[in-house]
Design an enzyme around this catalytic site. Structure first.
Site, PDB file in Angstrom:
ATOM      1  N   HIS A  47     -62.379 -69.693  33.411  1.00 36.24           N
ATOM      2  CA  HIS A  47     -61.329 -69.414  34.389  1.00 36.24           C
ATOM      3  C   HIS A  47     -60.569 -70.671  34.799  1.00 36.24           C
ATOM      4  O   HIS A  47     -59.767 -70.642  35.726  1.00 36.24           O
ATOM      5  CB  HIS A  47     -61.942 -68.739  35.613  1.00 36.24           C
ATOM      6  N   HIS A  65     -58.528 -64.150  34.019  1.00 35.74           N
ATOM      7  CA  HIS A  65     -57.745 -63.056  33.466  1.00 35.74           C
ATOM      8  C   HIS A  65     -56.263 -63.471  33.446  1.00 35.74           C
ATOM      9  O   HIS A  65     -55.776 -64.089  34.374  1.00 35.74           O
ATOM     10  CB  HIS A  65     -57.973 -61.746  34.237  1.00 35.74           C
ATOM     11  N   GLY A 122     -55.722 -57.545  31.143  1.00 31.86           N
ATOM     12  CA  GLY A 122     -54.410 -56.906  31.136  1.00 31.86           C
ATOM     13  C   GLY A 122     -53.651 -57.018  29.833  1.00 31.86           C
ATOM     14  O   GLY A 122     -52.427 -56.897  29.811  1.00 31.86           O
ATOM     15  N   MET A 139     -60.602 -54.083  27.059  1.00 32.70           N
ATOM     16  CA  MET A 139     -61.661 -53.160  27.467  1.00 32.70           C
ATOM     17  C   MET A 139     -61.127 -51.738  27.609  1.00 32.70           C
ATOM     18  O   MET A 139     -61.410 -50.874  26.786  1.00 32.70           O
ATOM     19  CB  MET A 139     -62.291 -53.607  28.785  1.00 32.70           C
ATOM     20  N   SER A 140     -60.343 -51.480  28.653  1.00 34.21           N
ATOM     21  CA  SER A 140     -59.986 -50.097  28.983  1.00 34.21           C
ATOM     22  C   SER A 140     -59.195 -49.421  27.866  1.00 34.21           C
ATOM     23  O   SER A 140     -59.387 -48.235  27.606  1.00 34.21           O
ATOM     24  CB  SER A 140     -59.249 -50.015  30.322  1.00 34.21           C
TER      25      SER A 140
END
Length: 197
Positions: free
Chosen positions: A105, A125, A159, A179-180
């Site tokens: 990060h 992210h 994202g 991921m999603s």
């Protein structure tokens, strides 16, 4: 093979997790990270053993997430650990793994990951994401900075979509983690293809 890495979250699946995992493996992402943070080591071991057998026919690499002992027990040479857990592993243990990664990060995290012997890092992210709802993304400037400094491949996470994937690659990333999108898409193969259109 795609430069997309699938990060799992079985709670996002509306269908059977292992059937979805098989379809994802057959679509040939670069790798699948089995990231199921709510499980105990014993529960994760059972899930990982089955996941490895699901991924084997397509030769899609499975990366164990969070449990170094499970990776060792299963003879899996790919491990991804949060940086605090990675620091706790001895040099000898870290060298057991052909592929070793962590999530970063900051630029300092990336440089430390390299010193600890990581073969790649996930940086994020990058954009706003449901997984980190309400937290502003670190942005492409951050990604460019870490990619310039890193001597190992950097994969963007957070994202990432077909619409912004090109900008992530232009910033110097080797690829991206999703991921999603993988957990919810109708067809993993068509989903991967949408990143190259």
């Amino acid at each position: 093979m795609s430069e997309l890495i699938c990060v799992t979250n079985r709670r996002l699946c509306k269908d059977d997790f292992f059937e979805r995992l098989e379809k994802i493996a057959e679509s040939r992402p670069k790798a699948i990270v089995l990231r199921e943070k709510d499980l105990s080591a014993g529960e994760y071991f059972g899930l990982a053993r089955r996941a490895l057998s699901v991924c084997a026919p397509s030769k899609t690499p499975l990366i164990i997430h969070g449990f170094a002992d499970v990776a060792s027990e299963l003879g899996c040479g790919s491990l991804h650990l949060p940086l605090p857990k990675l620091r706790e592993l001895s040099d000898t243990r870290r060298r057991e793994f052909k592929n070793l990664g962590t999530s970063c990060h900051s630029l300092e995290d990336v440089l430390e990951a390299q010193r600890l012997g990581c073969t790649c890092v996930f940086a994020g992210h990058i954009f706003e994401t449901d997984c980190k709802r309400g937290l502003k993304g670190r942005g492409l400037g951050f990604l460019k900075e870490v990619c310039r400094a890193a001597e190992i491949p950097v994969y963007a996470i957070g994202g990432i979509s077909p619409e912004n994937y090109g900008s992530v690659i232009s910033a110097g990333a080797a690829g991206a983690c999703v991921m999603s999108g993988f957990m919810r898409c109708e067809s993993p193969l068509e989903f991967i293809k949408s990143f190259s259109e």
